[in-house]
Write an enzyme that holds these catalytic residues in place. Structure first.
Site, mmCIF file in Angstrom:
data_model
loop_
_atom_site.group_PDB
_atom_site.id
_atom_site.type_symbol
_atom_site.label_atom_id
_atom_site.label_comp_id
_atom_site.label_asym_id
_atom_site.label_seq_id
_atom_site.Cartn_x
_atom_site.Cartn_y
_atom_site.Cartn_z
ATOM 1 N N ASP A 64 39.098 44.466 44.236
ATOM 2 C CA ASP A 64 39.681 43.331 44.929
ATOM 3 C C ASP A 64 40.447 42.528 43.877
ATOM 4 O O ASP A 64 40.261 42.745 42.670
ATOM 5 C CB ASP A 64 38.568 42.497 45.563
ATOM 6 N N MET A 65 41.309 41.613 44.291
ATOM 7 C CA MET A 65 42.054 40.806 43.315
ATOM 8 C C MET A 65 41.558 39.371 43.238
ATOM 9 O O MET A 65 41.067 38.930 42.199
ATOM 10 C CB MET A 65 43.554 40.821 43.628
ATOM 11 N N ASP A 66 41.653 38.650 44.346
ATOM 12 C CA ASP A 66 41.267 37.235 44.338
ATOM 13 C C ASP A 66 39.759 37.085 44.167
ATOM 14 O O ASP A 66 38.978 37.626 44.954
ATOM 15 C CB ASP A 66 41.712 36.570 45.644
ATOM 16 N N SER A 99 43.537 44.223 48.403
ATOM 17 C CA SER A 99 43.569 42.760 48.379
ATOM 18 C C SER A 99 43.962 42.165 49.718
ATOM 19 O O SER A 99 44.695 42.780 50.502
ATOM 20 C CB SER A 99 44.570 42.283 47.314
ATOM 21 N N LYS A 150 39.785 42.204 55.965
ATOM 22 C CA LYS A 150 38.355 42.301 55.697
ATOM 23 C C LYS A 150 37.650 41.282 56.611
ATOM 24 O O LYS A 150 38.197 40.220 56.851
ATOM 25 C CB LYS A 150 38.076 41.986 54.227
ATOM 26 N N ASP A 205 33.871 40.261 45.573
ATOM 27 C CA ASP A 205 33.193 38.978 45.334
ATOM 28 C C ASP A 205 32.770 38.255 46.600
ATOM 29 O O ASP A 205 31.804 37.503 46.590
ATOM 30 C CB ASP A 205 34.109 38.045 44.524
#
Length: 216
Positions: A9-11, A108, A141, A166
């Site tokens: 994931d990115m954020d 993402s 998601k 996260d």
């Protein structure tokens, strides 16, 4: 077969962006006469652009067209990233470490324009073989679509992938895709306990994302 790919994931995993998203959205809601709620940011984590724009309109009272909401918020985020990409400690090293052993994907919820901006400015773009935003596939998601599609583009069975996530929605999404899930939660936005329980491993920071943790 073992682990063949790692999907990030990115954020909240590679960049400490959730507080920035919260501030930008909160300021926009306030300026437009809406009503920000204490759990607004947590609920929007993992949503597609269309989904969070609708949330800001329907739930937070922003009386603007969805396209206008999305465009303005994304422009404000891009301006923030243009001045500074808030990479989390160990992010670059973790990506490089994993890239030395496995194919890498990125799944993402950020708009593709922001993903490309972040990866380009941080020097991480070259390490990812498949990059996908939830806005490119329609369902965000916690639906598994983004992880399933990234695995398909990598040419890897989802069960042979490890995902690093996260948020509540992200953890559920990767688990529903059938991936081994590593949780790297942000203390400011902790995931729900039942979502955290889906992770095979919970780490405190990306320095702990070792090959042994990835493979289990």
């Amino acid at each position: 077969m073992g682990i063949a790919a790692v999907v990030f994931d990115m954020d909240g995993v590679l960049i400490d962006s959730e507080p920035i998203w919260e501030q930008v959205r909160r300021d926009y809601v306030d300026r437009k006469g809406g009503r920000w709620q204490p759990d607004s940011q947590r609920r929007m984590m993992g949503m597609t652009t269309t989904e969070w724009a609708a949330c800001m309109s329907d739930d937070l009272g922003v009386a603007m067209p969805l396209d206008d909401i999305a465009t303005k918020v994304i422009d404000l985020m891009a301006d923030k990233y243009a001045h500074h990409v808030p990479l989390l400690p160990g992010a670059v090293e973790a990506v490089q470490r994993c890239a030395g052993q496995w194919k890498l994907g990125l799944a993402s919820s950020s708009p593709r324009t922001l993903i490309d901006l972040v990866l380009s400015k941080s020097g991480l773009l070259e390490y990812f073989s498949a990059i996908l935003s939830t806005e490119e596939i329609g369902r965000g998601k916690p639906e598994p679509d983004v992880y399933l599609t990234v695995a398909q583009r990598l040419g890897v069975d989802p069960k042979d992938c490890t995902a690093v996530e996260d948020s509540t929605n992200g953890l559920i999404s990767a688990h529903r895709a059938g991936m081994r899930v590593i949780a790297d939660p942000r203390p400011e936005f902790p995931p729900a306990p039942d979502a955290l329980a889906l992770a095979a491993v919970v780490i405190d920071d990306l320095d702990q994302l070792t090959p042994e943790v990835v493979t289990g």
